[in-house]
Design an enzyme around this catalytic site. Structure first.
Site, PDB file in Angstrom:
ATOM      1  N   ALA A   1       8.927   0.557  14.693  1.00 54.97           N
ATOM      2  CA  ALA A   1       8.320  -0.600  14.008  1.00 54.97           C
ATOM      3  C   ALA A   1       8.020  -1.703  15.023  1.00 54.97           C
ATOM      4  O   ALA A   1       7.173  -1.527  15.894  1.00 54.97           O
ATOM      5  CB  ALA A   1       9.211  -1.082  12.871  1.00 54.97           C
TER       6      ALA A   1
ATOM      7  N   ARG B   1     -10.192   4.274  -1.280  1.00 62.21           N
ATOM      8  CA  ARG B   1     -11.325   4.411  -2.199  1.00 62.21           C
ATOM      9  C   ARG B   1     -12.422   3.374  -1.961  1.00 62.21           C
ATOM     10  O   ARG B   1     -13.593   3.695  -1.995  1.00 62.21           O
ATOM     11  CB  ARG B   1     -10.841   4.257  -3.657  1.00 62.21           C
ATOM     12  CG  ARG B   1      -9.761   5.248  -4.045  1.00 62.21           C
ATOM     13  CD  ARG B   1      -9.141   4.898  -5.380  1.00 62.21           C
ATOM     14  NE  ARG B   1      -8.627   3.526  -5.417  1.00 62.21           N
ATOM     15  CZ  ARG B   1      -7.471   3.158  -4.875  1.00 62.21           C
ATOM     16  NH1 ARG B   1      -6.711   4.051  -4.252  1.00 62.21           N
ATOM     17  NH2 ARG B   1      -7.068   1.908  -4.943  1.00 62.21           N
TER      18      ARG B   1
ATOM     19  N   LYS C   1       8.026  11.008  15.678  1.00 63.03           N
ATOM     20  CA  LYS C   1       8.267   9.853  16.543  1.00 63.03           C
ATOM     21  C   LYS C   1       8.672  10.284  17.950  1.00 63.03           C
ATOM     22  O   LYS C   1       8.270   9.658  18.940  1.00 63.03           O
ATOM     23  CB  LYS C   1       9.340   8.959  15.926  1.00 63.03           C
ATOM     24  CG  LYS C   1       8.880   8.232  14.669  1.00 63.03           C
ATOM     25  CD  LYS C   1      10.005   7.426  14.048  1.00 63.03           C
ATOM     26  CE  LYS C   1       9.529   6.685  12.791  1.00 63.03           C
ATOM     27  NZ  LYS C   1      10.632   5.941  12.132  1.00 63.03           N
TER      28      LYS C   1
END
Length: 787
Positions: free
Chosen positions: A560, A459, A631
């Site tokens: 990760a 936003r 992935k």
């Protein structure tokens, strides 16, 4: 609560507008101690008034002018100025009596007394409880030393909640006479007060927002530092730096407080911290236009630092030469007088020199300067050179120009690249990334400046020259809403080099990568949506990045922080050929199946995983297998395989009957999972195997076959022996056929993911550093050719 002492100098209090700006700063911190200087050049006017005491007409004119000036400032600052205007009249009327009694310091105290009273009155008008305090009511000095015990004892009953506005620069002797603390005495007052109050920090508010690597008025390319280590600050202060002074730092030598230099003209800037814990690499170039070389007799045991404290001017022991001191020309006569009083008779160089000093970086206390600097110095032929592990000093017979100082600065402190960072996404991974950023900035300081220039969520967007890492969340919360157009404009205006770090999960944002690349951005993505876009879109982004010569790094989209993509890149660039990649790609499903042994129903384990924060808010997102499917597509594309997502066969863990409905309805029917998985587990256990949810990619004759499914594997299989939450990647290649290459470790969690993003950032930073060095080398060669 940690206590902060704020000090505002004369430039910060030079007008009604500046008093209002200071009040704005203090409005955000209604419980604090404040030290103030005299407004503007008031102290100089008081000195002129003292000097004119034997000239009645001049004295009267200056006295009247001073009263008019201070009363006008009060009238413009306060809604109800009558009380302080009357006080000014009384102070000015007392001046002749002070002068007759030789109480000159009581005259000089008027400027600070006025500032403290005016600022306290303004703060009270704004509804902030404030009191003005005269430092002479508690601050006691015995000679040049602070009487800490007596000063603390006198200060205690004067404390009150709210804002305490204290006069800087002035104090009393232990016998009660008014004294001043000399040059930059208000800064000294602030650190004395900070120590008396056990403050956590002292903020010195001035008209600069940093401590620079050189005087920016002389060296336009001087570098602004965000942190300066304590020992280097002491060395710089001893050299007469205009921002830092040795006596200012002295009260904090055995106190834990940080000193922060900030600009009252730019209060949003975090400033520069002088910290006793800092390990950041900095260095400085500073100079004294006219300096004399003083040679002392061999028996002299006087200390240069002690003489500097007494004279309140730099007295520099020449590095490597204990019996030679360097002093500004104005200090020579008073220094010789002090030495003569101690029966020490020194020799002074007949010539004055331009002194230039290099404060060396702490981790590189080498005695030799760079080759480039050596060549420059050989051309300039300094008259004398002094050098030790901390400091190098050159004396030049002729003054150096600003251009020459800039050349030496560049040779000693090669320009550091500034990489502007814009971070999109401030959730779990984003906030962790920002928490780790300061450590990364320090690790690369001196090579590249990682400057946080933009933050945005779905936003709001926040852009600035340099954003503070300490309160980014509060700043972003107050930032304006943005549109795609306004965001693109802000990104276009940002100086290159710049990198956009996408930590969002948004496909819509990833689809805008081409616009970002065309604006000059490198990209770092933890967002899988970009690398799993339809093949045509993905290839367009890759081609555009190559055309624009920018990087698109996405090593955290799989595993990760595990470097599986980088490993595949290195194998291929080394000449190896990858034939298969398989493994466990979901930390959530890894945990579930490693724990699932039949002692606890599968649905109960899933609930436990959710409570531990291991699952998505809707666990069906994990059980669907779609994240693992994406992935696997990322790794296929890393191998340049033209796969689309739907070409990867997917067997979800989620029974079809649970796919629809709300999350609450899913949990109400969760026993369906138990009925589905209990027999599968029983069959695997009967065979002596364990369950694993795996992804498989095989490449045969240039064609790829990819699937995601639940399998049972033997205990000696590479995918069997795992720690819950582990990701495992098994790579088969020409080099690793009989014994596959296995990469294993935590593949989920915001810390490891943020760490992986920082690994990508470090890689990009090193590329920018190398490019800058190459450019500097090319420029040097071109300059040599022109000569």
């Amino acid at each position: 609560m940690s206590l902060v002492v704020h000090k505002f100098g004369g430039s910060s209090l030079a007008s009604a507008e500046r008093f209002a700006a200071v009040a704005d700063i203090l409005q955000k911190e209604p419980e604090a101690w404040v030290v103030v200087s005299a407004p503007g050049d008031t102290t100089d006017e008081l000195l002129a008034l003292i000097d004119s005491r034997e000239q009645p007409d001049v004295f009267l004119q200056l006295q009247t002018g001073l009263q008019h000036k201070l009363q006008l400032l009060a009238r413009r600052t306060l809604a109800e100025p009558e009380e302080i205007m009357a006080q000014v009249s009384r102070w000015v009327a007392e001046i002749p009596g002070f002068l007759a009694a030789q109480q000159l310091n009581d005259v000089l105290a008027i400027g600070e007394r006025f500032s403290s009273q005016l600022l306290a009155a303004l703060l009270n008008e704004r509804g902030l409880r404030s009191q003005a305090l005269d430092a002479r009511d508690f601050l006691r000095l015995d000679g040049s030393a602070v009487d800490w015990h007596l000063s603390a004892q006198l200060l205690e009953p004067l404390k009150q909640s709210g804002l305490n506005v204290v006069t800087g620069y002035i104090a009393r002797t232990i016998h009660g006479q008014s004294i001043t603390l000399g040059r930059n005495g208000s800064d000294y007052s602030a650190t004395i007060l900070g120590r008396l109050l056990h403050a956590s920090a002292i903020h010195i508010w001035t008209d600069v927002d940093a401590i620079y690597s050189a005087d920016p008025r002389k060296v336009p390319s001087a570098r602004a530092y965000k942190q300066v280590p304590w020992q280097q600050a002491l060395t710089l202060a001893a050299l007469g730096n205009p921002v830092l002074h040795a006596k200012t730092l002295s009260p904090l030598l055995d106190a834990p407080a940080d000193l922060v230099v900030r600009s009252s003209f730019n209060p949003e800037h975090p400033g520069c911290k002088v910290s006793q814990q800092s390990a950041i690499e900095v260095q400085f170039l500073t100079d004294i236009q006219q300096a004399a070389l003083v040679s002392l007799p061999a028996h002299c045991a006087l200390n240069a630092a002690d003489l500097a404290a007494q004279l309140q001017q730099p007295v520099i022991a020449a590095p490597g030469k204990a019996q030679q001191w360097l002093v500004p020309a104005a200090v020579v006569d008073p220094l010789l007088s002090i030495l003569a009083s101690q029966n020490v008779f020194a020799r002074v160089s007949p010539q004055l020199y331009h002194l230039v000093a290099w404060v060396k970086p702490a981790a590189r206390r080498q005695k030799q300067v760079s080759t480039q600097a050596q060549q420059w110095l050989q051309r300039q032929a300094p008259a004398a050179v002094f050098n030790d592990e901390q400091l190098a000093v050159w004396l030049f017979a002729q003054p150096l120009t600003s251009l020459e100082l800039t050349e030496l600065h560049q040779a000693l402190l090669p320009s550091v690249v500034r990489l502007n960072l814009v971070v999109a996404g401030t959730g779990n991974v984003g906030s962790e990334f920002l928490q780790l950023l300061e450590r990364q900035q320090q690790a690369l300081a001196g090579q590249i400046e990682l400057n946080l220039a933009g933050l945005l969520n779905s936003r709001q967007a926040l852009f600035a020259e340099s954003l503070s890492l300490s309160d980014w969340a509060a700043q972003l919360q107050q930032a304006p809403l943005y549109t795609e157009h306004s965001l693109q404009l802000a990104l276009q205006e940002l100086a290159e080099p710049k990198v956009l770090i996408d930590l969002t999960p948004s496909q819509a944002f990833a689809e805008r990568y081409p616009q970002f690349i065309q604006t000059g951005f490198d990209l770092i993505s933890a967002n899988k949506q970009g690398v799993t876009l339809p093949l045509a879109q993905f290839q367009h982004i890759k081609q555009l990045a190559a055309q624009q010569q920018v990087q698109w790094l996405s090593n955290t989209t799989v595993g990760a922080g595990l470097p599986v993509q980088r490993l595949l890149q290195e194998l291929r660039s080394s000449g190896d050929t990858v034939h298969a990649v398989s493994g466990i790609f979901s930390g959530t499903l890894s945990w579930l199946l490693a724990k699932f042994d039949g002692s606890v129903p599968f649905s109960a384990l899933l609930k436990q995983a959710q409570q531990l924060g291991f699952t998505e808010p809707d666990p069906r997102d994990d059980l669907s297998g779609k994240d693992v499917q994406r992935k696997l597509l990322v790794l296929a594309r890393e191998l340049d395989l033209p796969l689309e997502l739907e070409q990867i066969a997917l067997e979800p863990l989620l029974p079809a009957v649970l796919a629809d409905g709300s999350v609450e309805q899913f949990w109400q029917q969760a026993e369906v999972l138990d009925h589905a998985f209990a027999p599968v587990l029983a069959e695997a256990q009967q065979q002596g195997k364990v369950l694993r949810y795996i992804a498989e990619l095989k490449i045969e004759q240039g064609k790829a076959k990819a699937q995601v499914r639940l399998v049972s594997v033997a205990p000696d299989h590479p995918l069997a022996a795992i720690i819950p939450c582990d990701n495992v990647f098994v790579i088969e290649s020409d080099w690793y056929q009989q014994n596959p290459l296995v990469l294993k470790g935590p593949g989920a969690g915001r810390q490891v993911t943020a760490g992986g993003v920082h690994a990508d950032l470090a890689l990009l930073a090193k590329q920018k550093i190398a490019a800058a060095k190459a450019a500097q080398h090319s420029q040097a060669q071109a300059a040599a050719w022109v000569k």
